[in-house]
Design a protein around this motif. Structure first.
Motif, PDB file in Angstrom:
ATOM      1  N   GLY A 193       4.593  17.443   1.578  1.00 32.74           N
ATOM      2  CA  GLY A 193       5.619  17.356   0.561  1.00 32.74           C
ATOM      3  C   GLY A 193       6.254  15.998   0.383  1.00 32.74           C
ATOM      4  N   LEU A 194       5.909  15.018   1.220  1.00 31.28           N
ATOM      5  CA  LEU A 194       6.526  13.703   1.112  1.00 31.28           C
ATOM      6  C   LEU A 194       5.770  12.819   0.122  1.00 31.28           C
ATOM      7  CD1 LEU A 194       7.505  12.649   4.763  1.00 31.28           C
ATOM      8  CD2 LEU A 194       9.007  13.422   2.924  1.00 31.28           C
ATOM      9  N   SER A 195       6.497  11.940  -0.538  1.00 36.67           N
ATOM     10  CA  SER A 195       5.912  10.883  -1.357  1.00 36.67           C
ATOM     11  C   SER A 195       6.314   9.559  -0.731  1.00 36.67           C
ATOM     12  CB  SER A 195       6.411  10.961  -2.800  1.00 36.67           C
ATOM     13  OG  SER A 195       6.018  12.179  -3.398  1.00 36.67           O
ATOM     14  N   ALA A 196       5.413   8.583  -0.820  1.00 35.00           N
ATOM     15  CA  ALA A 196       5.677   7.314  -0.140  1.00 35.00           C
ATOM     16  C   ALA A 196       4.979   6.179  -0.861  1.00 35.00           C
ATOM     17  CB  ALA A 196       5.211   7.398   1.317  1.00 35.00           C
ATOM     18  N   LEU A 197       5.257   4.975  -0.394  1.00 41.47           N
ATOM     19  CA  LEU A 197       4.620   3.772  -0.921  1.00 41.47           C
ATOM     20  C   LEU A 197       3.867   3.069   0.196  1.00 41.47           C
ATOM     21  CD1 LEU A 197       7.518   2.330  -3.129  1.00 41.47           C
ATOM     22  CD2 LEU A 197       5.580   3.751  -3.865  1.00 41.47           C
ATOM     23  N   CYS A 198       2.782   2.410  -0.172  1.00 41.60           N
ATOM     24  CA  CYS A 198       1.987   1.668   0.802  1.00 41.60           C
ATOM     25  C   CYS A 198       2.767   0.433   1.254  1.00 41.60           C
ATOM     26  CB  CYS A 198       0.661   1.250   0.180  1.00 41.60           C
ATOM     27  SG  CYS A 198      -0.337   0.171   1.240  1.00 41.60           S
ATOM     28  N   PRO A 199       2.880   0.190   2.552  1.00 41.66           N
ATOM     29  CA  PRO A 199       3.595  -1.005   3.017  1.00 41.66           C
ATOM     30  C   PRO A 199       2.844  -2.295   2.721  1.00 41.66           C
ATOM     31  CG  PRO A 199       2.584   0.146   4.861  1.00 41.66           C
ATOM     32  CD  PRO A 199       2.407   1.024   3.662  1.00 41.66           C
ATOM     33  N   GLY A 200       1.550  -2.177   2.399  1.00 42.00           N
ATOM     34  CA  GLY A 200       0.775  -3.380   2.106  1.00 42.00           C
ATOM     35  C   GLY A 200       0.824  -3.792   0.652  1.00 42.00           C
ATOM     36  N   CYS A 201       0.629  -2.819  -0.264  1.00 32.14           N
ATOM     37  CA  CYS A 201       0.537  -3.163  -1.683  1.00 32.14           C
ATOM     38  C   CYS A 201       1.630  -2.541  -2.533  1.00 32.14           C
ATOM     39  CB  CYS A 201      -0.830  -2.747  -2.231  1.00 32.14           C
ATOM     40  SG  CYS A 201      -1.105  -0.957  -2.231  1.00 32.14           S
ATOM     41  N   GLN A 240       1.779   0.524  -3.614  1.00 32.55           N
ATOM     42  CA  GLN A 240       1.287   1.581  -4.490  1.00 32.55           C
ATOM     43  C   GLN A 240       1.597   2.960  -3.911  1.00 32.55           C
ATOM     44  OE1 GLN A 240      -0.067   0.985  -7.599  1.00 32.55           O
ATOM     45  NE2 GLN A 240       0.691  -1.069  -7.069  1.00 32.55           N
ATOM     46  N   PRO A 241       1.635   3.997  -4.755  1.00 33.45           N
ATOM     47  CA  PRO A 241       1.957   5.352  -4.273  1.00 33.45           C
ATOM     48  C   PRO A 241       0.934   5.856  -3.254  1.00 33.45           C
ATOM     49  CG  PRO A 241       2.155   5.221  -6.661  1.00 33.45           C
ATOM     50  CD  PRO A 241       1.498   3.949  -6.226  1.00 33.45           C
ATOM     51  N   MET A 242       1.438   6.619  -2.289  1.00 28.99           N
ATOM     52  CA  MET A 242       0.617   7.219  -1.245  1.00 28.99           C
ATOM     53  C   MET A 242       0.806   8.727  -1.272  1.00 28.99           C
ATOM     54  SD  MET A 242      -0.640   4.516   0.412  1.00 28.99           S
ATOM     55  CE  MET A 242      -1.029   4.936   2.111  1.00 28.99           C
ATOM     56  N   VAL A 243      -0.224   9.435  -0.836  1.00 29.16           N
ATOM     57  CA  VAL A 243      -0.150  10.887  -0.753  1.00 29.16           C
ATOM     58  C   VAL A 243      -0.388  11.298   0.693  1.00 29.16           C
ATOM     59  CG1 VAL A 243      -2.595  11.105  -1.360  1.00 29.16           C
ATOM     60  CG2 VAL A 243      -1.069  13.064  -1.629  1.00 29.16           C
ATOM     61  N   ALA A 244       0.361  12.287   1.166  1.00 31.55           N
ATOM     62  CA  ALA A 244       0.229  12.756   2.542  1.00 31.55           C
ATOM     63  C   ALA A 244      -0.960  13.698   2.651  1.00 31.55           C
ATOM     64  CB  ALA A 244       1.507  13.466   2.979  1.00 31.55           C
ATOM     65  N   LYS A 245      -1.872  13.385   3.564  1.00 34.33           N
ATOM     66  CA  LYS A 245      -3.027  14.225   3.855  1.00 34.33           C
ATOM     67  C   LYS A 245      -2.754  14.952   5.166  1.00 34.33           C
ATOM     68  CE  LYS A 245      -5.711  12.770   0.430  1.00 34.33           C
ATOM     69  NZ  LYS A 245      -6.307  13.651  -0.592  1.00 34.33           N
TER      70      LYS A 245
END
Length: 285
Positions: A16-24, A26-31
């Motif tokens: 259920g979390l949404s996040a951003l990549c610490p490198g670029c 961009q949006p990340m999805v939790a697997k």
């Protein structure tokens, strides 16, 4: 990727979390499935760090030995190029844990980008690597340092594409599973060829896993690779010169005995911690 940014804080993947990549950014999805360890993945095609590889259980076990703040460290060069190091210690030492195949050009690029780097390589990915080392390791010869050996043909011990590294590379032939107390030395220790040669001989170091972790936590270098190879280079050269001089002094037809000059050379203080976690002898099997 284990960590992503949620409200500008590093957070592990969770349903259920949404996040951003610490490198670029961009949006990340939790697997968070049942087959693989929970991790973050980019939404769509990844473009931020082409050096990154999917994290295995072996990766996660190794990285978990270090503080969370050191893991997946975003390293930014002076020209703005950035990459995510597996671990970067408080002393600036970068540890890259390599499981998948690595092209020589990419390996060289990483070694140039991270000036203070060591590799830890999964020696169980290819079935032939551990048996090759177990066979070739019988040729290891001890040196004045405990846990350091020389070998005339290092290509018979390690994959050839890792023998021209600029950084030390330690092979983990045990993999992600626990190491049994009675395991053979090929699994109990990490075995690594140091960069360079000593009069054509490869230099191989055996380290216990906890020895490597402790050294990485406490100082900016695991060991003085340049100093070790340089000392052994001088040792082999002195032996060769002594043997030539002895041969000139002997009458024609008499056999020459190779003289040992170990004790005539000044043995520097060991650059490696003298602990029981180091391999005590070159016997592999």
């Amino acid at each position: 990727m284990r960590y992503a940014l949620v409200n500008n804080e590093r957070v592990e993947a969770s349903h259920g979390l949404s996040a951003l990549c610490p490198g670029c950014g961009q949006p990340m999805v939790a697997k968070c499935g049942d087959r693989r360890v929970h991790h973050w993945a980019h939404r769509g095609r990844r473009t931020c760090d082409h050096w990154w590889e999917p994290e295995t259980r072996w990766h996660r076990q190794w990285k978990s030995r270090f503080p969370a703040g050191w893991r997946e460290f975003v390293h930014v060069a002076a020209d703005g190029e950035r990459h995510i190091a597996d671990v970067r210690t408080g002393h600036g030492l970068v540890l890259e844990f390599q499981h998948s195949h690595l092209r020589p050009d990419e390996r060289a690029a990483r070694e140039a980008f991270y000036p203070n780097l060591i590799w830890v390589v999964d020696g169980t990915r290819l079935k032939r690597d551990a048996p090759r080392f177990a066979a070739g390791g019988q040729m290891l010869r001890p040196t004045p340092w405990r846990g350091i050996y020389t070998v005339a043909f290092p290509e018979e011990c390690f994959p050839p594409n890792w023998l021209d590294c600029r950084a030390p590379a330690f092979f983990d032939f045990a993999g992600a599973g626990p190491v049994a107390p009675g395991a053979m030395p090929v699994e109990r220790y990490l075995w690594g060829p140091l960069p360079g040669r000593a009069e054509g001989h490869g230099v191989v170091v055996a380290l216990g896993r906890e020895t490597l972790v402790r050294a990485a936590r406490e100082r900016p270098q695991i060991l003085d690779a340049v100093g070790i190879v340089g000392f052994l280079q001088a040792r082999f050269r002195a032996e060769r010169v002594a043997a030539m001089q002895e041969g000139h002094r002997l009458p024609s037809g008499k056999p020459s005995k190779r003289r040992r000059v170990w004790m005539r050379l000044q043995v520097p203080t060991s650059p490696m911690p003298q602990t029981a976690n180091m391999a005590p002898r070159p016997r592999i099997s």
